[in-house]
Design a protein around this motif. Sequence first.
Motif, short mmCIF file in Angstrom:
data_model
loop_
_atom_site.label_atom_id
_atom_site.label_comp_id
_atom_site.label_asym_id
_atom_site.label_seq_id
_atom_site.Cartn_x
_atom_site.Cartn_y
_atom_site.Cartn_z
N LYS A 52 0.82 -1.21 0.00
CA LYS A 52 0.00 0.00 0.00
C LYS A 52 0.86 1.26 0.00
O LYS A 52 0.59 2.23 -0.73
CB LYS A 52 -0.94 -0.01 1.21
CG LYS A 52 -1.87 1.20 1.26
CD LYS A 52 -2.87 1.20 0.11
CE LYS A 52 -3.87 2.33 0.24
NZ LYS A 52 -4.98 2.22 -0.71
N ILE A 53 1.89 1.26 0.81
CA ILE A 53 2.78 2.42 0.85
C ILE A 53 3.50 2.58 -0.48
O ILE A 53 3.66 3.70 -0.98
CB ILE A 53 3.75 2.29 2.03
CG1 ILE A 53 2.97 2.51 3.34
CG2 ILE A 53 4.91 3.28 1.92
CD1 ILE A 53 3.75 2.29 4.60
N ALA A 54 3.90 1.47 -1.09
CA ALA A 54 4.54 1.54 -2.41
C ALA A 54 3.61 2.18 -3.43
O ALA A 54 4.03 3.03 -4.23
CB ALA A 54 4.93 0.13 -2.86
N PHE A 55 2.34 1.80 -3.40
CA PHE A 55 1.35 2.37 -4.32
C PHE A 55 1.24 3.88 -4.10
O PHE A 55 1.24 4.66 -5.07
CB PHE A 55 0.00 1.70 -4.11
CG PHE A 55 -1.13 2.36 -4.86
CD1 PHE A 55 -1.30 2.16 -6.22
CD2 PHE A 55 -2.02 3.19 -4.19
CE1 PHE A 55 -2.34 2.78 -6.90
CE2 PHE A 55 -3.06 3.82 -4.87
CZ PHE A 55 -3.22 3.61 -6.23
N LEU A 56 1.18 4.30 -2.85
CA LEU A 56 1.03 5.72 -2.54
C LEU A 56 2.27 6.53 -2.92
O LEU A 56 2.16 7.71 -3.27
CB LEU A 56 0.73 5.89 -1.05
CG LEU A 56 -0.62 5.36 -0.56
CD1 LEU A 56 -0.66 5.32 0.95
CD2 LEU A 56 -1.76 6.21 -1.11
N LYS A 57 3.44 5.90 -2.84
CA LYS A 57 4.69 6.62 -3.12
C LYS A 57 5.18 6.42 -4.55
O LYS A 57 6.20 6.99 -4.94
CB LYS A 57 5.78 6.18 -2.13
CG LYS A 57 5.43 6.36 -0.65
CD LYS A 57 5.05 7.79 -0.30
CE LYS A 57 6.22 8.73 -0.27
NZ LYS A 57 5.80 10.10 0.17
N GLY A 58 4.49 5.60 -5.32
CA GLY A 58 4.88 5.42 -6.72
C GLY A 58 6.14 4.62 -6.92
O GLY A 58 6.91 4.87 -7.86
N VAL A 59 6.37 3.63 -6.04
CA VAL A 59 7.53 2.75 -6.19
C VAL A 59 7.04 1.30 -6.14
O VAL A 59 5.87 1.03 -5.88
CB VAL A 59 8.57 2.99 -5.07
CG1 VAL A 59 9.08 4.42 -5.10
CG2 VAL A 59 8.00 2.66 -3.69
N SER A 60 7.94 0.37 -6.38
CA SER A 60 7.57 -1.05 -6.31
C SER A 60 7.49 -1.50 -4.85
O SER A 60 8.15 -0.90 -3.98
CB SER A 60 8.59 -1.91 -7.05
OG SER A 60 9.82 -1.90 -6.34
N PRO A 61 6.73 -2.56 -4.55
CA PRO A 61 6.71 -3.09 -3.18
C PRO A 61 8.10 -3.50 -2.71
O PRO A 61 8.43 -3.34 -1.53
CB PRO A 61 5.77 -4.29 -3.29
CG PRO A 61 4.86 -3.95 -4.43
CD PRO A 61 5.73 -3.22 -5.41
N GLU A 62 8.92 -4.01 -3.63
CA GLU A 62 10.27 -4.42 -3.27
C GLU A 62 11.11 -3.21 -2.84
O GLU A 62 11.88 -3.29 -1.88
CB GLU A 62 10.94 -5.14 -4.44
CG GLU A 62 10.33 -6.47 -4.81
CD GLU A 62 9.01 -6.35 -5.56
OE1 GLU A 62 8.27 -7.35 -5.60
OE2 GLU A 62 8.71 -5.25 -6.10
#
Length: 253
Positions: free
Chosen positions: A226-236
């Motif tokens: 979810k944080i990755a989605f909000l920050k525009g990066v991959s989950p990894e």
Amino acid sequence: MFFDSHAHLDDRRFDDDREEILADLKNHDVGLIMNVGCDLPSSERSVALAEENAFVYAAVGSHPDDADHVNGALLDRYRALAQHPKVRAIGEIGLDYHYEDVPRAQQIIAFEQQLELAEALKLPVIVHEREAHGDAMEIVKRHPDIRGVFHCFSGSAEMALWLVERGWYIGFTGVVTFKNARRALEAVQALPLDRILIETDCPYMAPEPYRGRRNDSRYVPLVAEKIAFLKGVSPEEAGRITLENAKRLFGIA
């Protein structure tokens, strides 16, 4: 790899399957855990869990609900526990004005006493703060040399930025996956990723689609997603950066 920066795997709700969960973490790419005390018994259990598992670290301290037990003898016991090399923080400590099971004045005294202990030991702190934003920030101002994380953050984006400007980290749980999590989402979007920690706060705060069930550290990748989605990066990438953040805060090589 992911770092669950706030867990309570010592909780009795894990007594039947704790070993199974710990063995399964590698299958979910969870490599490090900070297990956090709420009172003396849970702090002692956290240290024991860290002794038994190389990937588990411990924090010791009294939650605001236990503030009425904080006295010189208890602080001495936390000081002794903190000599263990796997103890990397004092926590969780702080203020909780939601239920006020312990009077506010007593919570404030216990919070400041434990901040002073952390300062003396040169350890970071893990702060629980609920509906006490103003008092918490005033106390942070009075202790400018203390650093740590406000876990399960429930304040505003402005408060989060104020803390980050003073060297603090902000921790987010599965709440960020909830449909009504507006304030948490605003805080994530406002913060630099290098000041964010991810956590489960298990057995509480299970993320969607497991909301309402017992949480455990295997679900921390869902917080990262979810944080990755909000920050525009991959989950990894979110996992890597938040892992490095937690290692930096807790002094883990």
